[in-house]
Design a protein around this motif. Structure first.
Motif, short mmCIF file in Angstrom:
data_model
loop_
_atom_site.label_atom_id
_atom_site.label_comp_id
_atom_site.label_asym_id
_atom_site.label_seq_id
_atom_site.Cartn_x
_atom_site.Cartn_y
_atom_site.Cartn_z
N UNK A 78 0.80 -1.22 0.00
CA UNK A 78 0.00 0.00 0.00
C UNK A 78 0.83 1.27 0.00
N UNK A 79 2.12 1.16 0.28
CA UNK A 79 2.97 2.35 0.37
C UNK A 79 3.45 2.85 -0.97
N UNK A 80 3.10 2.18 -2.08
CA UNK A 80 3.60 2.58 -3.40
C UNK A 80 2.54 2.32 -4.47
N UNK A 81 2.54 3.12 -5.53
CA UNK A 81 1.61 2.87 -6.64
C UNK A 81 2.09 1.79 -7.59
N UNK A 82 3.29 1.27 -7.38
CA UNK A 82 3.87 0.28 -8.30
C UNK A 82 4.33 -0.93 -7.52
N UNK A 83 4.70 -1.96 -8.26
CA UNK A 83 5.26 -3.18 -7.68
C UNK A 83 6.61 -3.43 -8.33
N UNK A 84 7.58 -3.85 -7.53
CA UNK A 84 8.87 -4.23 -8.08
C UNK A 84 8.74 -5.48 -8.93
N UNK A 85 9.76 -5.77 -9.73
CA UNK A 85 9.69 -6.92 -10.64
C UNK A 85 11.00 -7.69 -10.62
N UNK B 176 0.07 8.79 -1.81
CA UNK B 176 -1.35 8.97 -1.50
C UNK B 176 -2.07 9.16 -2.82
N UNK B 177 -3.21 8.55 -2.97
CA UNK B 177 -3.95 8.67 -4.23
C UNK B 177 -4.63 10.03 -4.31
N UNK B 178 -4.40 10.75 -5.40
CA UNK B 178 -5.03 12.04 -5.66
C UNK B 178 -6.27 11.90 -6.52
N UNK B 179 -6.41 10.78 -7.14
CA UNK B 179 -7.54 10.51 -8.03
C UNK B 179 -7.33 9.14 -8.63
N UNK B 180 -8.14 8.78 -9.56
CA UNK B 180 -8.05 7.47 -10.15
C UNK B 180 -6.70 7.28 -10.85
N UNK B 181 -5.86 6.39 -10.32
CA UNK B 181 -4.58 6.08 -10.95
C UNK B 181 -3.54 7.16 -10.84
N UNK B 182 -3.76 8.18 -10.02
CA UNK B 182 -2.80 9.30 -9.92
C UNK B 182 -2.32 9.42 -8.48
N UNK B 183 -1.02 9.29 -8.30
CA UNK B 183 -0.41 9.32 -6.97
C UNK B 183 0.25 10.66 -6.70
N UNK B 184 0.48 10.94 -5.41
CA UNK B 184 1.27 12.12 -5.07
C UNK B 184 2.67 12.04 -5.67
N UNK B 185 3.16 10.82 -5.92
CA UNK B 185 4.47 10.68 -6.55
C UNK B 185 4.43 11.07 -8.03
N UNK B 186 3.24 11.01 -8.63
CA UNK B 186 3.12 11.32 -10.05
C UNK B 186 3.16 12.82 -10.33
N UNK B 187 2.95 13.65 -9.32
CA UNK B 187 2.96 15.10 -9.57
C UNK B 187 4.38 15.66 -9.52
#
Length: 558
Positions: free
Chosen positions: A116-123, A464-475
């Motif tokens: 839950x701490x990230x919008x992505x998953x490692x691979x 933190x999610x700012x909207x659908x599919x958009x994270x605070x990291x994305x801004x």
């Protein structure tokens, strides 16, 4: 001056010159990521790589959650994930032989399943699959088969002498800065006389790439790597291919590598591996004594060589250049003072020491697991039931290290809580892994393995999610970001001196961010929090003055 020296001087003076803002030395993941990041900033660069092509060997196997966040901002995460293994491969397994049952297993945090701490998953993916994607992320010049052989620093530039592997005319490149990502045996680090701290060489190892049908033992219990007392086996690509790696035998030139791999598969396996390639390499463990020498900066393995156990090394290099490239861009584009580059060493070298310490602890963990199993096999106590192996669940407990880093430097405005997990070990501390050691691994190396999100200055901005599919990291991007629930009090234009965007923060996130209804967080381009104001701005000019303080640049017109 001798005739030889005079001739060399005349020869170098006649080399053709080229100009670039940043010369990147080394075409591995750190160098290629730096090239892509600088291109996003519009900073000209030239990358040189002494090999004639990208490495065909798998090398690193894990792209952790923080690296995937960085690649998400570069628009690469989906492409990387599409060529990687499915999430169920995010696990390590310990076996006596490959076709035997597990006697211990551990999941890779942030890889086996989303966190839950990230919008992505490692691979889990091989480095030779990752590098072509990184190479295609920018169209700035790349010269393969070109090595660096000399460096001369001038008042406003570095002059690098380059030569092809097959000889011929050399090239002299004048660059404002040099970013050295040329590996553990860095030519640049040697030319600059930068020493290292740490155990150094831990021994010789060999990787054997081979083809074989191993699905009958692995398909139902997939893993990123299977550790055995006879070496380790790892799947290379979702469509097939395998690698064995382990200590290099004494008579390596005459080794029967198929037989070596067969021993790891186990007696009666009935599989004859087809060896494709063999590579010998040295496992190193050190941190450079400094990451900057004038206009030259070290990154990746050139700055810190980390044992492969736990998949920390390559990812630390990606984080290095993510920290560095926005600072280079600021200096080169005029909105930051060159002194900002000092914060690169200040911020990243303690992280390198912490990373090395955890990798060494991982090596001790693995050695302890295997030592205990050896003893069980020797005494006849081993059976097919899972063994109780202390601390094995912490083998990949690295979220606190990769997401919970705290930067402390002049590029961070101190806040009330800047505590974090990163503390370099004492210089004389023994960090060499010992597989036969029967004492507990270094508990302090795992003291901050858990990640607790916080919006304190110096920390990575919490997801933190700012909207659908958009994270605070994305801004966050090629700019500073001001996150605030009420943009109006912060709308003072800081002028053209700094790239800045103001982003509304949903009121439900003010609590987790420690903000009042008119507070704000200033986030750096690398996603780390530069400053926090829980309440409204104390003055009309606070944002401008803060940016000036952080970057060392005077505000326009002041």
């Amino acid at each position: 001056m001798s005739r030889t020296a005079a001739a060399r001087t005349r020869s170098e003076a006649s080399l053709p010159e080229a100009d670039t803002a940043v010369l990147i030395v080394g075409g591995g993941p750190a160098g290629l990521t730096a090239r892509a990041l600088l291109a996003r900033w519009g900073v000209p660069s030239l990358l040189v790589e002494r090999h004639r092509q990208l490495s065909p060997f798998p090398r690193s196997r894990l792209v952790n959650v923080r690296s995937m966040e960085i690649f998400r901002r570069l628009g690469l995460a989906e492409r990387i994930a599409a060529r990687a293994f499915a999430p169920e491969y995010g696990r390590v397994r310990f076996r006596d032989t490959l076709h035997g049952p597990d006697f211990a297993t551990a999941a890779m945090a942030g890889v086996r399943a989303p966190v839950p701490e990230s919008p992505v998953t490692g691979v889990v993916t091989s480095q030779d699959r990752l590098e072509p994607t990184l190479l295609g992320a920018a169209d700035t010049p790349v010269r393969f088969g070109t090595g660096l052989i000399g460096l001369t620093e001038e008042a406003d530039a570095v002059v690098a002498s380059l030569a092809g592997r097959r000889g011929g005319a050399g090239t002299r490149v004048r660059a404002r800065y040099v970013l050295a990502a040329d590996g553990a045996n860095s030519t640049v680090r040697g030319l600059l006389g930068i020493g290292t701290t740490g155990p150094g060489e831990l021994g010789g190892f060999t990787t054997v790439v081979f083809d074989a049908d191993l699905g009958r033992w692995c398909a139902r219990q997939p893993a990123g790597v299977y550790f055995t007392p006879h070496g380790s086996i790892a799947p290379l690509y979702p469509e097939g291919g395998w690698a064995w790696f382990g200590p290099t035998p004494e008579d390596a030139p005459h080794a029967d590598w198929s037989a070596v791999v067969e021993q790891t598969l186990g007696p009666g396996a009935g599989v004859r591996p087809e060896v494709v390639r063999v590579q010998h390499w040295v496992m190193n463990a050190f941190v450079a004594d400094r990451f900057r020498h004038g206009r030259t900066l070290l990154a990746g393995d050139a700055a810190h060589a980390v044992p492969i156990i736990g998949g920390l090394g390559m990812n630390a290099g990606v984080a290095d250049v993510h920290n560095l490239c926005w600072k280079l861009a600021g200096v080169l584009r005029g909105w930051a003072d060159p002194g900002l580059l000092e914060t690169y060493d200040t911020e990243r070298r303690p992280v390198a020491h912490a990373t090395l310490r955890q990798a060494v602890a991982n090596a001790r963990l693995m050695g302890r697991v295997q030592s205990r199993r050896h003893e069980q096999l020797r005494t006849g106590e081993a059976d097919a039931s899972p063994a109780e192996v202390p601390w094995s669940e912490r083998y990949f407990a690295q979220l606190g290290l990769v997401l919970g880093v705290t930067y402390r430097s002049t590029a961070v405005l101190p806040g009330p809580d800047t505590r974090g997990p990163v503390h370099p070990p004492d210089a004389d501390q023994d960090t060499a892994p010992d597989a036969d050691q029967d004492t507990a691994p270094d508990e302090d190396a795992y003291a901050n393995a858990e990640y607790v999100p916080t919006a304190a200055p110096g920390r990575r901005m919490p997801h933190l999610w700012l909207g659908r599919g958009r994270s605070t990291l994305d801004v966050c991007g090629e700019w500073f970001t001001l996150l605030t629930p009420d943009p109006a009090p912060w709308a003072t234009d800081p002028g053209d001196s700094w790239p800045l965007r103001i982003e509304p923060l949903p009121k439900e996130h003010t609590g987790p961010c420690g903000l009042g209804p008119q507070g704000a967080l200033l986030v750096r381009p690398d996603g780390h929090i530069a400053a926090s104001w829980p309440e409204p701005p104390p003055g009309d000019d606070v944002l401008r003055q803060t940016l000036a303080t952080l970057t060392g640049a005077r505000p326009a017109g002041r």
